[in-house]
Each structure stands twice: as structure tokens, then as C-alpha cells.
Design an enzyme around this catalytic site. Sequence first.
Site, PDB file in Angstrom:
ATOM      1  N   LYS A   7       8.973  20.548 119.407  1.00 41.47           N
ATOM      2  CA  LYS A   7       9.382  21.690 120.230  1.00 41.47           C
ATOM      3  C   LYS A   7       8.225  22.225 121.084  1.00 41.47           C
ATOM      4  CE  LYS A   7      13.696  21.811 118.939  1.00 41.47           C
ATOM      5  NZ  LYS A   7      13.771  20.495 118.311  1.00 41.47           N
TER       6      LYS A   7
HETATM    7  C1  PLP Z   1      19.645  22.035 119.480  1.00 45.64           C
HETATM    8  C2  PLP Z   1      18.976  21.920 118.145  1.00 45.64           C
HETATM    9  N1  PLP Z   1      19.522  22.531 117.082  1.00 45.64           N
HETATM   10  C3  PLP Z   1      18.958  22.490 115.871  1.00 45.64           C
HETATM   11  C4  PLP Z   1      17.777  21.807 115.667  1.00 45.64           C
HETATM   12  C5  PLP Z   1      17.236  21.765 114.287  1.00 45.64           C
HETATM   13  O1  PLP Z   1      15.930  22.244 114.199  1.00 45.64           O
HETATM   14  P1  PLP Z   1      14.928  21.662 113.084  1.00 45.64           P
HETATM   15  O2  PLP Z   1      14.566  20.273 113.492  1.00 45.64           O
HETATM   16  O3  PLP Z   1      13.765  22.599 113.141  1.00 45.64           O
HETATM   17  O4  PLP Z   1      15.637  21.702 111.786  1.00 45.64           O
HETATM   18  C6  PLP Z   1      17.153  21.173 116.752  1.00 45.64           C
HETATM   19  C7  PLP Z   1      15.898  20.441 116.685  1.00 45.64           C
HETATM   20  O5  PLP Z   1      15.372  19.765 116.002  1.00 45.64           O
HETATM   21  C8  PLP Z   1      17.771  21.204 118.018  1.00 45.64           C
HETATM   22  O6  PLP Z   1      17.226  20.585 119.060  1.00 45.64           O
END
Ligand code: PLP
Length: 372
Positions: A179
Site C-alpha cells: 500500500k
Molecule cells: C480493496 C482491498 N480491500 C481489502 C484489502 C485487504 O487488506 P489487507 O491486505 O491489509 O488485509 C486490500 C488489500 O490488500 C484491498 O486492496
Amino acid sequence: MCGRELDYVKKAFESNYIAPVGPQLDQFEELFSEITGLPHCVAVANGTSAIHLMLRCIGIKPGDLVLASTLTFIGSVAGAKYLGADLGFIDCDYDTWNMDIDVLEKEIESLLKSGIKPAAVLPTENYGQPCDVDRLRSVCDRYEIPLVMDCAETVGATYKGQHVGHGVKAAAFSFNGNKIVTTSGGGMVTSDDGALIDHARYLANQAKQPGWQYEHHEIGYNYRLSNILAAIGISQLEVIEQRVQRKREIFNQYKDELAEVPGIRFMPDVSYGVGNRWLTAVMIDEKEFGVDNIAVMTGLEAENIESRPIWRPLHTQKVFANCRVAGGQVAESINRQGICLPSGTSMSNEDVTRICKTIRSLCKTRSLRETG
Ligand SMILES: Cc1ncc(COP(=O)(O)O)c(C=O)c1O
């Protein structure tokens, strides 16, 4: 990394809070609130758990229907399934690549006619693009359906002059390693409603009742972010503005250098906000460009340049074969033609130029071959 992370990690070690609690965790939450203006927040292990927790806190339960974006990552909707809810997917539009609000409204009306009231609407802000929250809210308010937002990719983006995440019942952010700012893995739930965040904090801490006895009245989760990782996050948040600026510069450089190439369409800019351009995402029109997106990705790979496809729409996934979908063709076409170009903020302008040169060399339409 921006270079100051180790100073903060050192402070975390000195505090001896090598735990999912501690001064750096408090500071990270305070700084996030200060930067975003979002009054209440709780830091958790990742974006997926943030969304899970947010849905639990608005009362999603088995058998409920959650309407979500189809053009998104699975982490956006996994939480609804953890809670035993059903999913209904909504198409996106070409103007934003986010949830199509007209399609959403029609789907809600058609569900209500058949006696089903959705329990929540959960749009994703794709690739750093803010959603039109006012329009979404007017639809959700009309039918009294809670609106929660997946802002996993939009840290640093704004909507009508304010950081994204305002104007909804709750929002979830991600600090995954890929990110715009990262804690390696991490997430945040935010809300205007302090009681909702208190509840989220309690659930994220194993739903332990106050006091020193280990007393529990319900099942929670071990979802709190580590104090060490929060220390990384503090220094990352300090550079969020520069990160957004650099991401937008990279996007603009791609746009300028590929302006003459036929058949490349960039994810549009919206008029109501400023996206963080987390990833520069484009669509390749095979007829105009001469080859398709897969050929472009393969050609880039041959030059040791990594690119990624656009999210595979969730309604096309085997695991969601039985879910409702409203529309879906726009998401499918963006997926079929899309590419996420390299967008790391540590890339130099020369790196971007080399990528653009490679893309130009892959274009097989005559006019470009003639002009080189
Ligand atoms: C649109 C979206 N939602 C949810 C997530 C979930 O986040 P995480 O990977 O921190 O669990 C991500 C990214 O990884 C994402 O891009």
C-alpha cells in the site's frame, strides 16, 4: 521505507512494549486521526480484519445480505463471509471504476420488491480512487441501509476536500506492504461514532471485559496491531503527502509519455475528489493498440518490468458462483483489458520513461510503427 522507521522502532523497543499494546500504537492511532480528521480509530492486524470487525460492529449476522463491489480484492468481502452473511455484487462504472451507484439503487429496489432488505452496502475505493460518498449515502439513507467503506487503498486520498472515510458509518484502511504507506501488515477501522470504535477495540482484544479478571461475555478476535509495527506506521504517515504527490507525478508522467499511443485509456480522474493514484491503472484497447493486455504484460516481463492485471471481478470467482450480481459487464471488460503499471514511489523518472518506451515498442498499430 522513508528512512526514519528504525528510529521509531528503536523507541518501541526502548518502551519494552513488544506487544499488541503500547505507546507507539497509541501514537499511530492519534496521528492517523490527526492526518485524516477521522475522530475515532482503532489499529488492527490488517485491512481484511478491519473490514471484518467493521461489519461485525454494525451488526452483520448470518443470513444478512451485504452488497459489495464486484471489481475488488477478495479481502474486501471475506469479512462478510466470516460472519455468515451472503454477498450481492454490484458492477462498477467506467467514469470512476468504483461501484456504479445507479446499478446499486436499482438492485436495492429490486431486492426490496422481493422482500429482501440488504443489511449493508460496502463499496471499494479502487486503486486510490475516492467514491462519491454523498451520492452513495443519499441512496443508502433513502432505504435506511448502513454504508461502510473499503478504503484499503485510499490512505491520503480526499473527497470534497476532506480525507476519505468521512460521511459513512465506518471505514476500513490497509497498511499492507503493497500500500501507499505500510506497517508491513496492518489496518485501521474508523468512524464518527466513538461507541462503535470502542466496541471494535474491545472485540479486537478478545472481547475481554474491563478489569483484571479474564472475563468474557462474547467471542472476539486477536486483531490488535503490534506496537512494533505501529512504530513503522508513524514514520510512514509522516510522509503520506509526499507519497501521494509522487504517486500522482508517476501517473501524470505515464499519461504524458503515452499520450500519443493509440488504445491506452487511463483510470479517469474524478471531479469531486483527489485520488492517491495508488496504482496507475490503464485499459488496453486491442483493436487500437494492436495487441491485448496480456501481450503487454508479457512484453513488459521480458524486459524485467513487473505489472499486474486488474482485479478479477468477484462475481466471476468460483467461490462466489451462487451469489447475486447486478450488471458485471463493465467490471469484466476493465478486467479483460486492464493493467496495473509499476507505481512504486521509489521509481525514478527514468524508470517510468523506460517502461513507457517498452509499452510503445509493443504497440503494433501502423501509425505508431511509422513514427517509432
Ligand atoms: C480493496 C482491498 N480491500 C481489502 C484489502 C485487504 O487488506 P489487507 O491486505 O491489509 O488485509 C486490500 C488489500 O490488500 C484491498 O486492496
